[in-house]
Design an enzyme around this catalytic site. Structure first.
Site, PDB file in Angstrom:
ATOM      1  CB  CYS A   1      31.279  72.423  29.645  1.00 39.67           C
ATOM      2  SG  CYS A   1      32.808  72.070  28.727  1.00 39.67           S
ATOM      3  CB  THR A   2      33.514  67.389  31.499  1.00 35.02           C
ATOM      4  OG1 THR A   2      33.927  67.344  30.123  1.00 35.02           O
ATOM      5  CG2 THR A   2      32.239  66.599  31.675  1.00 35.02           C
TER       6      THR A   2
ATOM      7  CG  ASP B   1      35.939  65.347  27.372  1.00 32.79           C
ATOM      8  OD1 ASP B   1      34.771  65.690  27.114  1.00 32.79           O
ATOM      9  OD2 ASP B   1      36.861  66.176  27.514  1.00 32.79           O
TER      10      ASP B   1
ATOM     11  CB  CYS C   1      32.074  64.749  26.228  1.00 26.09           C
ATOM     12  SG  CYS C   1      32.087  66.092  25.021  1.00 26.09           S
TER      13      CYS C   1
ATOM     14  N   GLY D   1      32.777  71.358  20.827  1.00 29.10           N
ATOM     15  CA  GLY D   1      31.714  72.343  21.092  1.00 29.10           C
ATOM     16  C   GLY D   1      31.187  73.095  19.881  1.00 29.10           C
TER      17      GLY D   1
END
Ligand code: DGL
Length: 275
Positions: free
Chosen positions: A192-193, A10, A73, A43
């Site tokens: 979104c994790t 991630d 991710c 992001g």
């Protein structure tokens, strides 16, 4: 014998919410977690940058002996996975595999909705890539998909402010903006994790009766199925129940934040991707 952990990646801490579920369902395997905290968040970054960063991290996993890497991710899955699978892997090693979180989520998310109106909350990169509507329509052609980018949510979570009153404004704002697109949305996917850390506030401000889905369990189940269908890969991955945590930034900072995502104390080491 060389250890071959399953790599879990991630941009920062969010993938730990996925790793936690994977370890619950497949406790016998070894895992190597990498958070690219030094370059998070991904992001807001461009396609090319996310692709380049993710590829560097995937290369690093391969150098550590991983045969299988999960991009835990959404931003990396949306912006880098296809290129890595189609352009890079055949040249690096055609037997290694890199999997993402979008496919397993989109295969199943339509079954949660009775109204056929789904909401997707994600980073700007994930939303702008349009990956979710495109993939969901492959499995659920009649589904109406509404998206909302929540650019402040990852910084809130990364800075440990997910449960603070200041987070209320941004959680409410983006839920309202999503629901304004369709009042009959009955299911929201947290794409979104990082967002499961905001679950309490999301439930507090979401309209009553809405189903809020996070991905960890879905991705873990899908990995169980993948390994059952690919016994040669399952055979190769080492199984000593060892988990190693790595970060591209400060290990002390990682350890201070990671436990709230992973649910238990974490001791990590700093790594240099070029090293
Ligand atoms: N956790 C990542 C995801 O699932 C996003 C975090 C970031 O913006 O770096 O999209």
């Amino acid at each position: 014998m060389q250890q071959k952990p399953i790599g879990v990646f991630d941009s920062g801490y969010g993938g730990l919410t996925v790793l936690k579920e994977i370890v619950d369902q497949l406790p016998e395997y070894d895992y190597l977690y990498l958070g690219d905290n030094a370059r998070a968040p991904y992001g807001p970054r461009s396609f090319d940058t996310v692709y380049q960063y993710t590829l560097e991290c995937v290369d690093w996993f391969f150098k550590q002996g991983c045969e299988l890497v999960i991009l835990a991710c959404n931003t990396a899955s949306a912006k880098a996975l296809r290129n890595i699978q189609q352009k890079d892997l055949p040249g690096i090693d055609p037997f290694k595999r890199v999997l993402g979180v979008i496919r397993p989520s989109t295969e199943i998310i339509g079954t949660y909705s009775a109204t056929g109106h789904l909401g997707i909350l994600g980073t700007q990169g994930t939303v702008l890539s349009n990956s979710y509507p495109i993939e969901i329509h492959k499995f659920f052609p009649g589904m109406e998909v509404f998206q909302e980018a929540c650019p402040m949510w990852v910084p809130l979570v990364e800075n440990g402010a997910a449960n603070e009153p200041g987070a209320d404004y941004f959680v409410q704002k983006h839920l309202n903006q999503l629901m304004q697109q369709s009042s009959t949305i009955d299911t929201i996917l947290l794409a979104c994790t990082h967002y499961p850390l905001l679950m309490d506030k999301i439930k507090q401000f979401a309209p009553a009766g809405l189903t809020i889905v996070s991905q960890g369990e879905i991705v873990a189940k899908s990995l169980v199925e993948y390994l059952a269908k690919h016994p040669a890969m399952a055979e190769q991955c080492s199984k000593n129940a060892v988990i190693r945590f790595c970060t591209t930034d400060s290990a002390a900072d990682f350890d201070a934040h990671a436990s709230q995502f992973f649910g238990q104390p974490v001791i990590s080491q700093h790594v240099d991707l070029q090293g």
